[in-house]
Enzyme design. Structure first.
Site, PDB file in Angstrom:
ATOM      1  N   ASN A  85     -12.893  -7.078  11.375  1.00 28.36           N
ATOM      2  CA  ASN A  85     -11.752  -7.841  10.864  1.00 28.36           C
ATOM      3  C   ASN A  85     -10.488  -7.004  11.056  1.00 28.36           C
ATOM      4  O   ASN A  85     -10.398  -5.879  10.579  1.00 28.36           O
ATOM      5  CB  ASN A  85     -11.989  -8.111   9.370  1.00 28.36           C
ATOM      6  N   ASN A 133      42.877  15.335  38.070  1.00 31.04           N
ATOM      7  CA  ASN A 133      41.939  16.455  38.068  1.00 31.04           C
ATOM      8  C   ASN A 133      42.160  17.287  36.808  1.00 31.04           C
ATOM      9  O   ASN A 133      43.251  17.813  36.585  1.00 31.04           O
ATOM     10  CB  ASN A 133      42.144  17.327  39.299  1.00 31.04           C
ATOM     11  N   GLN A 162       3.787  -6.446  -6.083  1.00 34.82           N
ATOM     12  CA  GLN A 162       2.395  -6.294  -6.501  1.00 34.82           C
ATOM     13  C   GLN A 162       2.252  -4.965  -7.230  1.00 34.82           C
ATOM     14  O   GLN A 162       2.344  -3.905  -6.626  1.00 34.82           O
ATOM     15  CB  GLN A 162       1.441  -6.312  -5.289  1.00 34.82           C
ATOM     16  N   ARG A 183      -2.232   9.009   2.804  1.00 32.53           N
ATOM     17  CA  ARG A 183      -2.560   9.942   3.888  1.00 32.53           C
ATOM     18  C   ARG A 183      -1.387  10.236   4.812  1.00 32.53           C
ATOM     19  O   ARG A 183      -1.500  11.052   5.716  1.00 32.53           O
ATOM     20  CB  ARG A 183      -3.751   9.393   4.700  1.00 32.53           C
ATOM     21  N   GLU A 241     -17.181  -5.536   3.852  1.00 30.89           N
ATOM     22  CA  GLU A 241     -16.423  -4.286   3.966  1.00 30.89           C
ATOM     23  C   GLU A 241     -17.362  -3.121   4.251  1.00 30.89           C
ATOM     24  O   GLU A 241     -18.525  -3.134   3.823  1.00 30.89           O
ATOM     25  CB  GLU A 241     -15.638  -4.023   2.671  1.00 30.89           C
ATOM     26  N   ARG A 249      53.482  29.959  30.658  1.00 26.21           N
ATOM     27  CA  ARG A 249      52.981  31.302  30.371  1.00 26.21           C
ATOM     28  C   ARG A 249      54.048  32.349  30.680  1.00 26.21           C
ATOM     29  O   ARG A 249      54.977  32.110  31.459  1.00 26.21           O
ATOM     30  CB  ARG A 249      51.703  31.595  31.159  1.00 26.21           C
ATOM     31  N   GLY A 300      -6.005  -4.857  -4.497  1.00 31.31           N
ATOM     32  CA  GLY A 300      -6.723  -5.320  -3.314  1.00 31.31           C
ATOM     33  C   GLY A 300      -5.930  -6.341  -2.521  1.00 31.31           C
ATOM     34  O   GLY A 300      -4.914  -6.875  -2.978  1.00 31.31           O
ATOM     35  N   GLY A 324       0.827  -1.211   0.000  1.00 35.42           N
ATOM     36  CA  GLY A 324       0.000   0.000   0.000  1.00 35.42           C
ATOM     37  C   GLY A 324       0.860   1.259   0.000  1.00 35.42           C
ATOM     38  O   GLY A 324       1.966   1.274   0.519  1.00 35.42           O
TER      39      GLY A 324
HETATM   40  C1  UD1 Z   1      -8.688  -4.199   5.176  1.00 37.80           C
HETATM   41  C2  UD1 Z   1      -9.729  -5.302   5.221  1.00 37.80           C
HETATM   42  C3  UD1 Z   1     -10.784  -4.972   6.265  1.00 37.80           C
HETATM   43  C4  UD1 Z   1     -10.132  -4.768   7.620  1.00 37.80           C
HETATM   44  C5  UD1 Z   1      -9.034  -3.716   7.525  1.00 37.80           C
HETATM   45  C6  UD1 Z   1      -8.257  -3.682   8.802  1.00 37.80           C
HETATM   46  C7  UD1 Z   1      -9.905  -6.217   2.981  1.00 37.80           C
HETATM   47  C8  UD1 Z   1     -10.673  -6.213   1.715  1.00 37.80           C
HETATM   48  N1  UD1 Z   1     -10.368  -5.410   3.923  1.00 37.80           N
HETATM   49  O1  UD1 Z   1      -9.344  -3.024   4.735  1.00 37.80           O
HETATM   50  O2  UD1 Z   1     -11.743  -6.010   6.354  1.00 37.80           O
HETATM   51  O3  UD1 Z   1     -11.102  -4.372   8.574  1.00 37.80           O
HETATM   52  O4  UD1 Z   1      -8.120  -4.042   6.465  1.00 37.80           O
HETATM   53  O5  UD1 Z   1      -7.343  -2.637   8.791  1.00 37.80           O
HETATM   54  O6  UD1 Z   1      -8.967  -6.946   3.109  1.00 37.80           O
HETATM   55  N2  UD1 Z   1      -2.442  -3.840   0.605  1.00 37.80           N
HETATM   56  C9  UD1 Z   1      -1.601  -4.298  -0.382  1.00 37.80           C
HETATM   57  N3  UD1 Z   1      -2.052  -4.342  -1.656  1.00 37.80           N
HETATM   58  C10 UD1 Z   1      -3.290  -3.946  -2.004  1.00 37.80           C
HETATM   59  C11 UD1 Z   1      -4.161  -3.461  -0.997  1.00 37.80           C
HETATM   60  C12 UD1 Z   1      -3.711  -3.425   0.291  1.00 37.80           C
HETATM   61  O7  UD1 Z   1      -0.462  -4.670  -0.109  1.00 37.80           O
HETATM   62  O8  UD1 Z   1      -3.627  -4.027  -3.202  1.00 37.80           O
HETATM   63  C13 UD1 Z   1      -1.954  -3.807   1.986  1.00 37.80           C
HETATM   64  C14 UD1 Z   1      -1.856  -2.394   2.544  1.00 37.80           C
HETATM   65  O9  UD1 Z   1      -0.535  -1.897   2.380  1.00 37.80           O
HETATM   66  C15 UD1 Z   1      -2.168  -2.621   4.007  1.00 37.80           C
HETATM   67  C16 UD1 Z   1      -3.114  -3.813   3.999  1.00 37.80           C
HETATM   68  O10 UD1 Z   1      -2.911  -4.466   2.778  1.00 37.80           O
HETATM   69  O11 UD1 Z   1      -1.008  -2.986   4.737  1.00 37.80           O
HETATM   70  C17 UD1 Z   1      -4.563  -3.394   4.162  1.00 37.80           C
HETATM   71  O12 UD1 Z   1      -4.920  -2.540   3.124  1.00 37.80           O
HETATM   72  P1  UD1 Z   1      -5.931  -1.351   3.335  1.00 37.80           P
HETATM   73  O13 UD1 Z   1      -6.211  -0.709   2.037  1.00 37.80           O
HETATM   74  O14 UD1 Z   1      -5.523  -0.518   4.464  1.00 37.80           O
HETATM   75  O15 UD1 Z   1      -7.212  -2.205   3.754  1.00 37.80           O
HETATM   76  P2  UD1 Z   1      -8.594  -1.662   4.232  1.00 37.80           P
HETATM   77  O16 UD1 Z   1      -9.352  -1.158   3.078  1.00 37.80           O
HETATM   78  O17 UD1 Z   1      -8.415  -0.791   5.380  1.00 37.80           O
END
Ligand code: UD1
Ligand code: CA
Length: 468
Positions: free
Chosen positions: A180, A388, A87, A29, A165, A451, A92, A25
């Protein structure tokens, strides 16, 4: 089919665990050029916390999924025991795990962790793995404000049915407070199959890892949940606000552990430990101190307010007054240091040494009971016992090109405002008069002064301002 899966899954109790850490990710933010998972908590990258926790479990494989800014993530966290999968693009969490499939065998359990959820305890992960021995296990937590998280949907009997979700949830589902955390233990035998069945027909157009829960239920694979001991264990970082909150939560936990271990803290909310702090009995630490790297405080050490100690060993009974800065130093027992003392790398102090205000010591050994109480620079020196060092003493260790050594033997007295132009040796028991600029060795048991003779001019008058 079901029977086969279950018996296959039961064997996993003895089979190893494979870990997939999602770290692709972007972390928009965070408003930062640094990838999110490299931001520090307690001086250590978020994802490094996760990796270190994983190393406490007996895992067979560790796969990290990286993406945005990935090369920095890879080079920063790299280690022989990590396998990397890229990735790109990020479609997702399900898609993310799928990128690791070529590296994962279909044995045992696959534990999915998030690189931006740093503080989960190893014991919690073990509990989750145990819960998932005969199926799938999800780490869940009940939140007063579940907004934004995936919700755990259960049937009337309380069995988990699926995860929905936030953006896909109906108003009723949005009331569910069990969420979750994202952390799951998945039977590796089923992982590839389930990931292959995911679709992205949802509100975010993503391949949700969470959809494997409904797939498991449909196949009759048991789905279990486990909970962490504390909410902070599953908190993730999306913003600097959350990063700061997590830092405080973590520091408070460290402080509480220290209090329980017998350390007296003036205020457990005002201490920062960014590394490994070990301590003896009856240690006291005042407010605002920062400990970095490996710091050891022996019995009855006292650290005054606003000190910074990095990779330092402090001997028993030593008292450190306010505003000291010590780095890569070894301090003997019963020392008296500060306020405003500075120890730089290679400072080694024997027992009962006093280092006072505005004294800087670098790469120098100072013997037992020696004192430098005010305004001095001691660099590349070897100082004996009971020496000293007067106020304003400077070892001139640098000739502009090379560093040279100053040797000061036992029982020497160095008068104030002395410069020792290295290389130079002051013999045992010698005295240097105040204001000496020492350019040759000073013989033992002798007074050396350099000195000019003091004169007083009779009849001298002060200049007066010229009249305009
Ligand atoms: C995800 C969960 C949600 C959970 C929440 C907890 C899913 C669909 N949803 O949502 O149920 O309550 O986490 O924080 O799994 N990441 C990748 N590649 C991607 C997308 C995400 O590596 O394509 C990684 C992000 O870097 C992060 C983690 O996966 O470390 C979670 O991703 P994030 O987008 O924060 O998930 P949420 O939408 O918050
Ligand atoms: Ca998301």
């Amino acid at each position: 089919m079901v029977a086969f899966v279950i018996s296959g899954v039961q064997k996993m109790a003895e089979t190893p665990v494979q870990v997939v850490i999602l770290a692709a990710g972007q972390g928009k933010r965070m408003h930062s050029n640094l990838p999110k998972v490299l931001h520090p908590v307690a001086g250590k990258a978020l994802a490094q916390h996760v990796i270190d926790t994983v190393r406490k479990l007996a895992v067979d494989k560790l796969v990290v999924i990286y993406g945005h800014g990935g090369e920095v993530v890879r080079s920063t966290l790299n280690s022989d025991d990590i396998l990397w999968a890229k990735q790109e693009p990020q479609l997702g969490t399900g898609h993310a795990v799928a990128q690791g499939l070529p590296l994962i065998s279909s044995e045992g359990q696959t534990l999915v962790l998030y690189g931006d959820v740093p503080l989960t305890k190893a014991s919690t992960l073990k509990r989750l793995l145990r819960a998932g021995r005969d199926g799938l296990a999800v780490l869940t937590v009940n939140l007063a404000n579940p907004h934004g998280y995936g919700r755990i949907v259960r049937d009337k009997a309380g069995k988990v049915e699926r995860i929905v979700e936030e953006k896909d949830a109906n108003p009723e589902e949005k009331h569910i407070q069990e969420v979750n955390t994202g952390i799951m233990a998945i039977p590796s035998t089923r992982l590839a199959d389930w990931l292959g069945k995911l679709s992205n027909t949802n509100a975010q157009g993503e391949y949700y890892l969470t959809d494997i829960v409904a797939l498991a239920v449909a196949e009759g694979v048991p789905v279990h949940t486990a909970q962490p001991d504390g909410e902070w264990e599953v908190l993730g970082v999306n913003s600097k606000v959350q990063l700061a909150e997590l830092e405080r939560a973590h520091q408070r936990n460290i402080a509480d552990a220290m209090l329980l271990g017998g350390v007296r803290l003036a205020d457990p909310a005002r201490i920062d430990v960014r590394g490994e702090l070990t301590y003896g009995r009856d240690v006291f630490i005042d407010v605002g101190c920062v400990f970095e790297g490996k710091v050891e405080l022996a019995d009855a050490v006292e650290v005054g307010p606003y000190c910074v100690l990095k990779n330092v060993n402090v001997g028993a009974g030593t008292r450190i007054a306010a505003f000291c800065h010590f780095e890569e130093a070894v301090i003997g027992p019963d020392g008296v240091l500060g306020p405003y003392a500075r120890l730089r790398p290679g400072a080694e102090l024997g027992p009962e040494v006093h280092i006072g205000n505005f004294v800087e010591v670098k790469k120098s050994k100072i013997g037992a009971q020696s004192k430098a109480n005010h305004l001095a620079y001691i660099g590349d020196a070897e100082i004996g016992q009971r020496v000293n060092v007067g106020a304003g003493t400077i070892t001139c260790n640098y000739d502009g090109a090379n560093k040279h050594k100053t040797i000061i033997e036992d029982d020497v007295f160095i008068g104030s405002d002395t410069q020792l132009v290295a290389p130079v040796t002051v013999g045992r028991g010698a005295t240097l008069g105040a204001g000496t600029t020492l350019t040759k060795n000073a013989p033992p048991d002798t007074l050396t002064v350099s000195r000019a003779k003091q004169i007083s001019l009779a009849g001298w008058v002060r200049p007066v301002k010229a009249k305009k």
